[in-house]
Design an enzyme around this catalytic site. Sequence first.
Site, PDB file in Angstrom:
ATOM      1  N   ASP A  62      71.194  38.661  51.942  1.00 28.95           N
ATOM      2  CA  ASP A  62      70.336  37.786  52.755  1.00 28.95           C
ATOM      3  C   ASP A  62      69.388  36.969  51.875  1.00 28.95           C
ATOM      4  OD1 ASP A  62      69.399  36.676  55.079  1.00 28.95           O
ATOM      5  OD2 ASP A  62      68.164  38.396  55.666  1.00 28.95           O
ATOM      6  N   ASN A 120      76.528  34.952  63.132  1.00 26.21           N
ATOM      7  CA  ASN A 120      76.384  33.761  62.291  1.00 26.21           C
ATOM      8  C   ASN A 120      77.180  32.556  62.821  1.00 26.21           C
ATOM      9  OD1 ASN A 120      76.162  35.659  59.185  1.00 26.21           O
ATOM     10  ND2 ASN A 120      74.494  34.779  60.362  1.00 26.21           N
TER      11      ASN A 120
HETATM   12  C1  IPE Z   1      72.823  39.153  58.108  1.00 27.68           C
HETATM   13  O1  IPE Z   1      71.981  38.108  57.720  1.00 27.68           O
HETATM   14  C2  IPE Z   1      74.253  38.733  58.000  1.00 27.68           C
HETATM   15  C3  IPE Z   1      74.719  38.472  56.640  1.00 27.68           C
HETATM   16  C4  IPE Z   1      74.081  38.726  55.531  1.00 27.68           C
HETATM   17  C5  IPE Z   1      76.031  37.932  56.558  1.00 27.68           C
HETATM   18  P1  IPE Z   1      71.320  37.153  58.793  1.00 27.68           P
HETATM   19  O2  IPE Z   1      70.419  36.249  58.049  1.00 27.68           O
HETATM   20  O3  IPE Z   1      72.341  36.530  59.641  1.00 27.68           O
HETATM   21  O4  IPE Z   1      70.483  38.189  59.682  1.00 27.68           O
HETATM   22  P2  IPE Z   1      69.284  37.971  60.712  1.00 27.68           P
HETATM   23  O5  IPE Z   1      69.774  36.996  61.705  1.00 27.68           O
HETATM   24  O6  IPE Z   1      68.136  37.448  59.930  1.00 27.68           O
HETATM   25  O7  IPE Z   1      69.022  39.332  61.269  1.00 27.68           O
HETATM   26  C1  IPE Z   2      72.573  35.141  53.892  1.00 24.64           C
HETATM   27  O1  IPE Z   2      71.602  34.176  53.654  1.00 24.64           O
HETATM   28  C2  IPE Z   2      73.961  34.568  53.982  1.00 24.64           C
HETATM   29  C3  IPE Z   2      74.531  34.549  55.338  1.00 24.64           C
HETATM   30  C4  IPE Z   2      74.004  35.042  56.411  1.00 24.64           C
HETATM   31  C5  IPE Z   2      75.811  33.884  55.457  1.00 24.64           C
HETATM   32  P1  IPE Z   2      70.960  33.378  54.847  1.00 24.64           P
HETATM   33  O2  IPE Z   2      71.755  32.146  55.053  1.00 24.64           O
HETATM   34  O3  IPE Z   2      70.781  34.234  56.045  1.00 24.64           O
HETATM   35  O4  IPE Z   2      69.550  33.015  54.233  1.00 24.64           O
HETATM   36  P2  IPE Z   2      68.167  32.968  54.998  1.00 24.64           P
HETATM   37  O5  IPE Z   2      67.956  34.297  55.621  1.00 24.64           O
HETATM   38  O6  IPE Z   2      68.267  31.862  56.004  1.00 24.64           O
HETATM   39  O7  IPE Z   2      67.179  32.689  53.920  1.00 24.64           O
HETATM   40 MG    MG Z   3      69.260  35.418  56.731  1.00 23.30          MG
END
Ligand code: IPE
Ligand code: IPE
Ligand code: MG
Length: 259
Positions: free
Chosen positions: A28, A76
């Site tokens: 994340d 996602n």
């Molecule tokens: C969790 O991250 C899913 C992945 C790392 C693929 P998200 O960024 O989607 O999670 P939330 O929405 O903040 O809980």
């Molecule tokens: C994790 O990074 C990757 C995926 C969920 C695909 P994020 O895209 O969630 O990054 P933040 O949380 O918006 O910074």
């Molecule tokens: Mg995220």
Amino acid sequence: MTKEPNLSDLESRLDKSSLPRHVAVIMDGNGRWAQRQGLPRVRGHEAGAESVRAVVRTCRRLGVEALTLYAFSEENWARPKAEVAALWKLLGRFLKQERAEMLAQGIRLNAIGSLHKLPTATAQALRKVMADTAGGRQMVLTLALSYGGRQELTEAAHRLCRRVAAGQLRPEDVDEAAVAASLYTHDLPDVDFLIRTSGELRVSNFLLWQMAYAEFYFTELHFPDFREAALVEALTEYARRQRRFGQTGQQVEEAARGR
Ligand code: IPE
Ligand code: IPE
Ligand code: MG
């Protein structure tokens, strides 16, 4: 000023006999990492792909048996279309670039999730690398793609119900082993160590069943900043934990002494 410990210092302090068998990572913070520098979010995902390489290599080198990376959640799909498309494109590129190294390192690629929802080209590339690396025995690298823990458990329930309805299974035969065997992760050990980057303290629908007794590790680092040294530090922390599985600390110590 104290000197930053380097990778070999860190590694020499790591107790290799106390490594987790199965490491899972919620990768994340890619978006915030990019935005912090005034870059588009996709650049964060690209930088995150470099961290994936580092984490895979390090786990393989240290002898971790199973590594599972949360790359795309069922939720996602609700992101802007362009970001979703960029993520699949990046995965395609990653598969193409990493195939040779996976083969050379004896890494078996595996995937869990609603894989039928993936774009056709991505699904094809994935299937190809999975088939090519099927003989890998050193480590299994599982990508969670369009994955949701609740969806996985619901599907498992459907599968078991169908077997009961077909007379292949009695309701009383549905025990923990039968549930575990119906999950996408049927051939993986339980998660020992869960890492989440970027300071969020939640599991976001990841491996709900498999994490029942996992040790959790949260770091403020965004995933693109999570490289070898950060992983070795996390594993060092894991090695210091006492896993009790409901027993007392004393029982665990005695069992370890008697080994
Ligand atoms: C969790 O991250 C899913 C992945 C790392 C693929 P998200 O960024 O989607 O999670 P939330 O929405 O903040 O809980
Ligand atoms: C994790 O990074 C990757 C995926 C969920 C695909 P994020 O895209 O969630 O990054 P933040 O949380 O918006 O910074
Ligand atoms: Mg995220």
